[in-house]
Design an enzyme around this catalytic site. Structure first.
Site, PDB file in Angstrom:
ATOM      1  N   HIS A 115      -1.176  -0.507  -9.664  1.00  0.00           N
ATOM      2  CA  HIS A 115      -1.860  -1.382  -8.692  1.00  0.00           C
ATOM      3  C   HIS A 115      -2.366  -2.658  -9.380  1.00  0.00           C
ATOM      4  O   HIS A 115      -3.560  -2.977  -9.352  1.00  0.00           O
ATOM      5  CB  HIS A 115      -3.013  -0.655  -7.994  1.00  0.00           C
ATOM      6  CG  HIS A 115      -3.312  -1.217  -6.635  1.00  0.00           C
ATOM      7  ND1 HIS A 115      -3.431  -0.460  -5.508  1.00  0.00           N
ATOM      8  CD2 HIS A 115      -3.486  -2.499  -6.210  1.00  0.00           C
ATOM      9  CE1 HIS A 115      -3.677  -1.237  -4.455  1.00  0.00           C
ATOM     10  NE2 HIS A 115      -3.718  -2.494  -4.866  1.00  0.00           N
ATOM     11  N   ARG A 122       0.844  -1.189   0.000  1.00  0.00           N
ATOM     12  CA  ARG A 122       0.000   0.000   0.000  1.00  0.00           C
ATOM     13  C   ARG A 122       0.882   1.243   0.000  1.00  0.00           C
ATOM     14  O   ARG A 122       1.913   1.293   0.668  1.00  0.00           O
ATOM     15  CB  ARG A 122      -0.903   0.039   1.238  1.00  0.00           C
ATOM     16  CG  ARG A 122      -2.103  -0.902   1.177  1.00  0.00           C
ATOM     17  CD  ARG A 122      -3.110  -0.500   0.100  1.00  0.00           C
ATOM     18  NE  ARG A 122      -4.290  -1.366   0.034  1.00  0.00           N
ATOM     19  CZ  ARG A 122      -4.369  -2.475  -0.692  1.00  0.00           C
ATOM     20  NH1 ARG A 122      -3.350  -2.885  -1.416  1.00  0.00           N
ATOM     21  NH2 ARG A 122      -5.485  -3.177  -0.713  1.00  0.00           N
ATOM     22  N   GLU A 138      -3.957   7.245  -5.822  1.00  0.00           N
ATOM     23  CA  GLU A 138      -3.989   6.511  -7.101  1.00  0.00           C
ATOM     24  C   GLU A 138      -5.111   7.032  -7.987  1.00  0.00           C
ATOM     25  O   GLU A 138      -6.237   7.152  -7.508  1.00  0.00           O
ATOM     26  CB  GLU A 138      -4.177   5.011  -6.829  1.00  0.00           C
ATOM     27  CG  GLU A 138      -2.990   4.431  -6.065  1.00  0.00           C
ATOM     28  CD  GLU A 138      -3.123   2.948  -5.738  1.00  0.00           C
ATOM     29  OE1 GLU A 138      -4.208   2.372  -5.926  1.00  0.00           O
ATOM     30  OE2 GLU A 138      -2.135   2.359  -5.294  1.00  0.00           O
TER      31      GLU A 138
HETATM   32  N1  LIG Z   1      -0.703  -4.716  -5.016  1.00  0.00           N
HETATM   33  C1  LIG Z   1      -1.790  -5.428  -4.858  1.00  0.00           C
HETATM   34  O1  LIG Z   1      -2.591  -5.551  -5.768  1.00  0.00           O
HETATM   35  C2  LIG Z   1      -2.047  -6.134  -3.566  1.00  0.00           C
HETATM   36  C3  LIG Z   1      -1.627  -5.601  -2.367  1.00  0.00           C
HETATM   37  N2  LIG Z   1      -1.869  -6.276  -1.205  1.00  0.00           N
HETATM   38  C4  LIG Z   1      -1.398  -5.684   0.055  1.00  0.00           C
HETATM   39  O2  LIG Z   1      -0.452  -6.571   0.647  1.00  0.00           O
HETATM   40  C5  LIG Z   1      -0.748  -6.726   2.026  1.00  0.00           C
HETATM   41  C6  LIG Z   1      -0.296  -8.101   2.478  1.00  0.00           C
HETATM   42  O3  LIG Z   1      -1.105  -9.097   1.849  1.00  0.00           O
HETATM   43  P1  LIG Z   1      -1.090 -10.615   2.337  1.00  0.00           P
HETATM   44  O4  LIG Z   1       0.287 -11.081   2.517  1.00  0.00           O
HETATM   45  O5  LIG Z   1      -2.001 -11.373   1.457  1.00  0.00           O
HETATM   46  O6  LIG Z   1      -1.784 -10.438   3.760  1.00  0.00           O
HETATM   47  P2  LIG Z   1      -1.598 -11.304   5.053  1.00  0.00           P
HETATM   48  O7  LIG Z   1      -2.677 -10.889   5.977  1.00  0.00           O
HETATM   49  O8  LIG Z   1      -1.455 -12.742   4.711  1.00  0.00           O
HETATM   50  O9  LIG Z   1      -0.180 -10.824   5.638  1.00  0.00           O
HETATM   51  C7  LIG Z   1       0.035  -9.586   6.224  1.00  0.00           C
HETATM   52  C8  LIG Z   1       1.114  -9.756   7.279  1.00  0.00           C
HETATM   53  O10 LIG Z   1       1.363  -8.482   7.859  1.00  0.00           O
HETATM   54  C9  LIG Z   1       1.560  -8.672   9.241  1.00  0.00           C
HETATM   55  N3  LIG Z   1       1.244  -7.467   9.993  1.00  0.00           N
HETATM   56  C10 LIG Z   1       0.048  -7.056  10.453  1.00  0.00           C
HETATM   57  N4  LIG Z   1       0.173  -5.925  11.140  1.00  0.00           N
HETATM   58  C11 LIG Z   1       1.472  -5.608  11.109  1.00  0.00           C
HETATM   59  C12 LIG Z   1       2.223  -4.544  11.651  1.00  0.00           C
HETATM   60  N5  LIG Z   1       1.626  -3.589  12.387  1.00  0.00           N
HETATM   61  N6  LIG Z   1       3.554  -4.521  11.420  1.00  0.00           N
HETATM   62  C13 LIG Z   1       4.136  -5.481  10.689  1.00  0.00           C
HETATM   63  N7  LIG Z   1       3.471  -6.546  10.163  1.00  0.00           N
HETATM   64  C14 LIG Z   1       2.160  -6.589  10.377  1.00  0.00           C
HETATM   65  C15 LIG Z   1       0.641  -9.812   9.636  1.00  0.00           C
HETATM   66  O11 LIG Z   1       1.140 -10.484  10.799  1.00  0.00           O
HETATM   67  C16 LIG Z   1       0.686 -10.701   8.416  1.00  0.00           C
HETATM   68  O12 LIG Z   1       1.615 -11.752   8.568  1.00  0.00           O
HETATM   69  C17 LIG Z   1      -2.265  -6.488   2.121  1.00  0.00           C
HETATM   70  O13 LIG Z   1      -2.610  -5.998   3.406  1.00  0.00           O
HETATM   71  C18 LIG Z   1      -2.528  -5.475   1.048  1.00  0.00           C
HETATM   72  O14 LIG Z   1      -2.447  -4.179   1.575  1.00  0.00           O
HETATM   73  C19 LIG Z   1      -2.480  -7.486  -1.190  1.00  0.00           C
HETATM   74  C20 LIG Z   1      -2.894  -8.061  -2.356  1.00  0.00           C
HETATM   75  C21 LIG Z   1      -2.794  -7.392  -3.637  1.00  0.00           C
HETATM   76  O1  LIG Z   2      -5.959  -7.469  -2.581  1.00  0.00           O
HETATM   77  C1  LIG Z   2      -5.660  -6.273  -2.404  1.00  0.00           C
HETATM   78  O2  LIG Z   2      -5.573  -5.764  -1.285  1.00  0.00           O
HETATM   79  C2  LIG Z   2      -5.389  -5.424  -3.559  1.00  0.00           C
HETATM   80  O3  LIG Z   2      -4.731  -4.431  -3.441  1.00  0.00           O
HETATM   81  C3  LIG Z   2      -5.977  -5.761  -4.850  1.00  0.00           C
HETATM   82  O4  LIG Z   2      -7.283  -5.369  -4.744  1.00  0.00           O
HETATM   83  P1  LIG Z   2      -8.180  -5.185  -6.043  1.00  0.00           P
HETATM   84  O5  LIG Z   2      -8.080  -6.466  -6.785  1.00  0.00           O
HETATM   85  O6  LIG Z   2      -7.580  -4.070  -6.821  1.00  0.00           O
HETATM   86  O7  LIG Z   2      -9.515  -4.881  -5.494  1.00  0.00           O
END
Ligand SMILES: NC(=O)C1=CN([C@@H]2O[C@H](COP(=O)(O)OP(=O)(O)OC[C@H]3O[C@@H](n4cnc5c(N)ncnc54)[C@H](O)[C@@H]3O)[C@@H](O)[C@H]2O)C=CC1
Ligand SMILES: O=C(O)C(=O)COP(=O)(O)O
Length: 319
Positions: free
Chosen positions: A282, A235, A264
């Protein structure tokens, strides 16, 4: 029942099997007409009379949710829920779900791809060839370096595995997890400042929360080794973009890759256009495979909640 669908990658395929199954299950399906996430005021206009939302990155503020007179579920098509006011949803009895893991592989692969794109300047070289130039280029190697993973969840773990596959040593920071998770992955756990000091590549995979906002600030950017590469596919608000620009201009870091900007599209970001910055819009979660998984999971979650059943993917339950 009436359901609003907002993710652009779903709305671009109005006749898809996923949307057909949703129509069969709920009746009326309204698609986001804007081709981008909906703003708070657009949601205020669209949410009255809606029972459920398949939600992209739109702004589900307390005011937007207050306009929703029938809403029972916001089913995030994706993982991050920073765009939903969870307290307001809980107070109104609106269940919020997400699709954990559905796009993890897609994001992990992009994070590694972006690392190489910065290390070798691939987008600029490609642009040069398209323009009829032949500048040969120069870059830096990754093998033998340390790859720091911030957030060792679904994406962070896949990125660490892939870092090892390209000859780097993964290390990780995640204050929420027990030691066993790191031990099982064979990845050294360290604190955030230590990780910054050691990471030739630093890749962010934490949610955007008040406590993670500007986690990579001027002080931590200064801890990075010379020539480090920063990758943000999580993010935008996690990085202080002005501080990252200053570090680039001073030659203190090698480059930055960004899939998620603080605003964005990032019209005013100091990072856009810098020669050592590679950006994608994104798109981390948007492979065909991940889009199919996010569609299926979010539609399942929405139908489960509208049937009055508990969804295993709920992040907020009604009070
Ligand atoms: N660019 C994109 O399209 C996407 C971006 N994302 C972003 O990536 C992030 C991570 O996704 P996932 O790995 O699937 O989620 P997840 O929930 O599996 O992993 C997130 C990790 O962050 C840790 N965490 C939570 N609070 C924290 C803190 N205060 N300090 C440090 N670590 C902390 C958690 O313990 C967890 O292990 C999402 O929250 C989202 O914002 C996710 C999917 C798509
Ligand atoms: O899974 C997330 O958090 C993402 O950033 C991707 O979300 P979207 O597929 O763009 O709605």
């Amino acid at each position: 029942m009436k359901v609003l669908v907002t993710p652009t990658s779903l709305c671009r395929q109005p006749d898809s099997a996923a949307l057909e199954s949703l129509r069969r299950a709920v009746g009326e399906v309204v698609l986001n007409p804007f081709g981008r996430p909906m703003t708070e005021s657009e949601l205020i206009d669209a949410l009255p009379g809606v029972d459920g939302v398949i939600a992209g990155l739109d702004d589900y503020s307390a005011d937007a949710l207050a306009a929703a007179d029938r809403l029972r579920v916001v089913a995030r098509y994706g993982v991050g829920t920073n765009n939903v006011d969870l307290d307001a949803a809980r107070a109104r009895g609106i269940v919020v779900t997400r699709t954990p893991g559905a796009n993890a592989l897609a994001v992990a692969e992009l994070a590694v791809g972006l690392t190489f794109a910065v290390a070798r300047g691939i987008p600029r070289l490609d642009a040069a060839v398209r323009a009829g130039d032949w500048p040969r280029g120069e870059g830096r190697e990754l093998t033998g370096g340390v790859f720091g993973v911030v957030g060792f969840g679904a994406i962070g773990r896949l990125v660490a595995e892939r870092a090892r596959g390209i000859g780097m040593t993964p290390i990780a920071y995640d204050p929420m997890l027990p030691d066993e998770v790191f031990a099982a992955a064979g990845v050294e756990r360290c604190d955030l400042d230590d990780l910054c000091r050691r990471s030739d590549v630093l890749s962010l995979h934490v949610p955007l929360l008040p406590e993670t906002r500007h986690l990579l600030d001027e002080r931590r950017l200064a801890l990075l080794p010379a020539d480090a590469i920063v990758v943000n596919t999580a993010r935008g608000g996690l990085i202080d973009e002005a501080a990252a620009r200053a570090a680039l201009d001073a030659g203190r870091i090698y480059g930055v890759a960004i899939d998620a900007y603080e605003t964005e599209p990032p019209s005013a970001s100091p990072l856009v256009g810098h020669p050592r910055v590679v950006s994608t819009p994104h798109s981390g979660g948007h492979t065909r495979e991940a889009v199919a998984r996010m569609s299926e999971q979010s539609i399942d979650d929405l139908i489960t909640v509208l049937r009055g059943e508990a969804s295993p993917n709920a992040v907020s339950s009604p009070l």
